[in-house]
Design an enzyme around this catalytic site. Structure first.
Site, mmCIF file in Angstrom:
data_model
loop_
_atom_site.group_PDB
_atom_site.id
_atom_site.type_symbol
_atom_site.label_atom_id
_atom_site.label_comp_id
_atom_site.label_asym_id
_atom_site.label_seq_id
_atom_site.Cartn_x
_atom_site.Cartn_y
_atom_site.Cartn_z
ATOM 1 N N LYS A 185 -37.180 -18.306 -33.846
ATOM 2 C CA LYS A 185 -36.537 -18.639 -34.842
ATOM 3 C C LYS A 185 -35.352 -19.628 -34.400
ATOM 4 O O LYS A 185 -35.040 -20.754 -35.250
ATOM 5 C CB LYS A 185 -35.898 -17.953 -35.771
ATOM 6 C CG LYS A 185 -34.858 -16.871 -35.044
ATOM 7 C CD LYS A 185 -33.888 -16.044 -36.406
ATOM 8 C CE LYS A 185 -33.948 -14.451 -36.141
ATOM 9 N NZ LYS A 185 -33.342 -14.247 -34.819
ATOM 10 N N LYS A 206 -43.636 -17.222 -27.220
ATOM 11 C CA LYS A 206 -43.843 -16.664 -28.587
ATOM 12 C C LYS A 206 -43.045 -17.640 -29.561
ATOM 13 O O LYS A 206 -41.945 -18.265 -29.281
ATOM 14 C CB LYS A 206 -43.036 -15.331 -28.348
ATOM 15 C CG LYS A 206 -41.385 -15.432 -28.313
ATOM 16 C CD LYS A 206 -40.843 -14.258 -28.061
ATOM 17 C CE LYS A 206 -39.540 -14.022 -27.792
ATOM 18 N NZ LYS A 206 -38.381 -13.969 -28.620
ATOM 19 N N LYS A 248 -32.774 -16.824 -21.219
ATOM 20 C CA LYS A 248 -31.980 -17.462 -22.038
ATOM 21 C C LYS A 248 -31.035 -18.133 -21.048
ATOM 22 O O LYS A 248 -30.360 -19.084 -21.319
ATOM 23 C CB LYS A 248 -30.987 -16.431 -22.907
ATOM 24 C CG LYS A 248 -31.787 -16.156 -24.129
ATOM 25 C CD LYS A 248 -30.926 -15.255 -25.025
ATOM 26 C CE LYS A 248 -31.738 -14.840 -26.480
ATOM 27 N NZ LYS A 248 -31.002 -14.033 -27.218
HETATM 28 P P1 TYM Z 1 -34.430 -11.368 -33.289
HETATM 29 O O1 TYM Z 1 -33.277 -11.801 -34.131
HETATM 30 O O2 TYM Z 1 -34.828 -12.392 -32.087
HETATM 31 O O3 TYM Z 1 -35.623 -10.833 -33.957
HETATM 32 C C1 TYM Z 1 -35.708 -10.003 -34.889
HETATM 33 C C2 TYM Z 1 -37.068 -9.101 -35.110
HETATM 34 O O4 TYM Z 1 -38.226 -10.157 -34.848
HETATM 35 C C3 TYM Z 1 -39.125 -9.598 -33.878
HETATM 36 N N1 TYM Z 1 -39.580 -10.935 -33.362
HETATM 37 C C4 TYM Z 1 -40.824 -11.176 -33.455
HETATM 38 N N2 TYM Z 1 -42.108 -10.349 -33.576
HETATM 39 C C5 TYM Z 1 -43.270 -10.818 -33.399
HETATM 40 N N3 TYM Z 1 -43.466 -12.147 -33.021
HETATM 41 C C6 TYM Z 1 -42.434 -12.844 -32.612
HETATM 42 N N4 TYM Z 1 -42.553 -14.072 -32.285
HETATM 43 C C7 TYM Z 1 -41.194 -12.365 -32.737
HETATM 44 N N5 TYM Z 1 -39.884 -13.034 -32.623
HETATM 45 C C8 TYM Z 1 -38.941 -12.128 -33.097
HETATM 46 C C9 TYM Z 1 -38.116 -9.236 -32.804
HETATM 47 O O5 TYM Z 1 -38.773 -8.312 -32.036
HETATM 48 C C10 TYM Z 1 -37.025 -8.311 -33.607
HETATM 49 O O6 TYM Z 1 -37.736 -7.094 -34.044
HETATM 50 N N6 TYM Z 1 -32.009 -8.294 -29.944
HETATM 51 C C11 TYM Z 1 -32.460 -8.455 -31.277
HETATM 52 C C12 TYM Z 1 -31.584 -8.108 -32.376
HETATM 53 C C13 TYM Z 1 -31.062 -6.555 -32.111
HETATM 54 C C14 TYM Z 1 -31.598 -5.482 -32.399
HETATM 55 C C15 TYM Z 1 -30.521 -4.523 -32.114
HETATM 56 C C16 TYM Z 1 -32.829 -4.843 -32.687
HETATM 57 C C17 TYM Z 1 -29.862 -6.414 -31.965
HETATM 58 N N7 TYM Z 1 -29.484 -5.283 -31.947
HETATM 59 C C18 TYM Z 1 -30.830 -3.152 -32.170
HETATM 60 C C19 TYM Z 1 -33.288 -3.624 -32.537
HETATM 61 C C20 TYM Z 1 -32.074 -2.715 -32.566
HETATM 62 C C21 TYM Z 1 -33.022 -9.939 -31.581
HETATM 63 O O7 TYM Z 1 -32.673 -10.826 -30.803
HETATM 64 O O8 TYM Z 1 -34.053 -9.809 -32.585
#
Ligand code: TYM
Length: 331
Positions: free
Chosen positions: A197, A194, A112
């Site tokens: 969004k 990967k 990032k």
């Molecule tokens: P975020 O918002 O990027 O994504 C949400 C969830 O989607 C999963 N994910 C994917 N899974 C499979 N293939 C992909 N290409 C893909 N892109 C995203 C992510 O692994 C996630 O589970 N840091 C986290 C948000 C967060 C969080 C937390 C998660 C904040 N606090 C505490 C768990 C526990 C994030 O940016 O997710």
């Protein structure tokens, strides 16, 4: 007592098929067996510059989309991170138990920082600590996430263990729950990356849950493949085809072996059409429910308040224990 599950999703952009397959679809499966807490992590999303009006709308839209995608707000504690100030308070305390050396190793921070070179802020750097606070506040045992969050989860465990070693068993030490299949859905056009969004360069890389069917079909048809014409699951040598097979298998709840059999002797065009149709079938009811929810502001407000209050109560219990452990005066 049921075990507690916690997970979160950033309100940057809108849900795409990778979030659905890697996370949200599995969350919906867990809602009867566990005490599930799911959070739209709007404070996390602030680590990247946001336009206020769109940011506010995105967070609400994400909230509605999670319900539409299968999370029952009566069974799950579904709320916004910013509703519970204990997240930020615990994050500060945990900052004092996390080493800079640990944060320097975080690959998402490095990525990032490269992507947002003009805004490498302290929030981006301490992001994993806020994430640890999210999880530890609720004494969660399991954290269902995609593969990209594994390193953050390991840090969360290290910080929890460090804290517990000093102060006794204040925190439950959580485990990552990463699906065997679909934990890393790749970009459709660039299979080294990967799917994300917050993709800005090429919208053909990502399928959003709210994309219209014709857009979904077009994006699938344009997905990169290879030239040997064989439908086979082989991530090292056939990343494009393997990614399409994974999406199909996850949406149909079948194995990639079954998928290979189903498509034996068929061409890439047929596979792409089948994947596009499977995605359209999955998102159609989600979109329908989303349209209903997003136009019912009063209902959304009501469940946000109810769930936010429930989360705040649970979070306050842990925060009180943490404050008592470290010796913060309370009056
Ligand atoms: P975020 O918002 O990027 O994504 C949400 C969830 O989607 C999963 N994910 C994917 N899974 C499979 N293939 C992909 N290409 C893909 N892109 C995203 C992510 O692994 C996630 O589970 N840091 C986290 C948000 C967060 C969080 C937390 C998660 C904040 N606090 C505490 C768990 C526990 C994030 O940016 O997710």
């Amino acid at each position: 007592m049921k075990k507690v599950i916690f997970s979160g999703v950033q309100s940057t952009g809108t849900l795409m098929i990778g979030n659905y397959i890697g996370a949200v679809k599995n969350w919906a499966r867990m809602q009867d067996e566990y005490d599930c807490i799911y959070c739209v992590v709007d404070y996390h999303a602030l680590t990247v510059r946001q336009e206020p009006a769109a940011f506010k709308e995105n967070a609400r839209s994400m909230f509605a989309l999670l319900i539409a995608a299968g999370l029952d707000p009566d069974k799950n504690t579904l709320y916004f991170q910013s509703q519970v100030s204990a997240h930020a308070e615990l994050a500060w305390i945990l900052n004092c138990f996390t080493y800079a050396g640990e944060l320097n190793r975080m690959t998402q921070y490095k990525e990032k920082s490269q992507r947002h070179a003009d805004n490498i802020n302290a929030g981006l750097y301490t992001y994993p600590v806020l994430m640890a606070a999210d999880i530890l506040l609720y004494q969660a045992s399991l954290v269902p996430v995609g593969e990209d969050q594994k390193q953050h989860l390991e840090l969360c465990r290290d910080v929890a263990l460090r804290f517990n070693n000093i102060y006794g068993n204040v925190f439950t030490v959580p485990e990552a729950h990463i699906p065997q299949m679909g934990a890393r859905i790749m970009s459709l056009q660039d299979t080294d990356k990967k799917m994300s969004k917050s993709e800005t360069e090429n919208p053909n890389n990502v399928i959003f849950l709210l994309d219209p069917p014709e857009t979904i079909m077009k994006k699938c048809k344009r997905a990169v493949t290879d030239s040997d014409g064989l439908i086979k699951f082989d991530t090292a040598n056939k990343p494009g085809i393997s990614n399409l097979l994974t999406i199909y298998a996850c949406l149909k709840d079948i194995s990639t072996d079954e998928c290979e059999k189903q498509f034996a002797g068929m061409g890439y065009g047929a596979l792409k059409t089948a994947v596009g149709e499977a995605v359209c079938e999955t998102v159609a009811p989600i979109k329908k429910k989303y349209d209903m929810l997003i136009s019912d502001a009063a209902y959304l407000d009501e469940i946000c308040i109810k769930n936010g209050n429930r989360a705040a109560k649970a979070a306050a219990e842990t925060l009180d224990r943490v404050k008592a452990a470290v010796g913060i005066n309370t009056f």
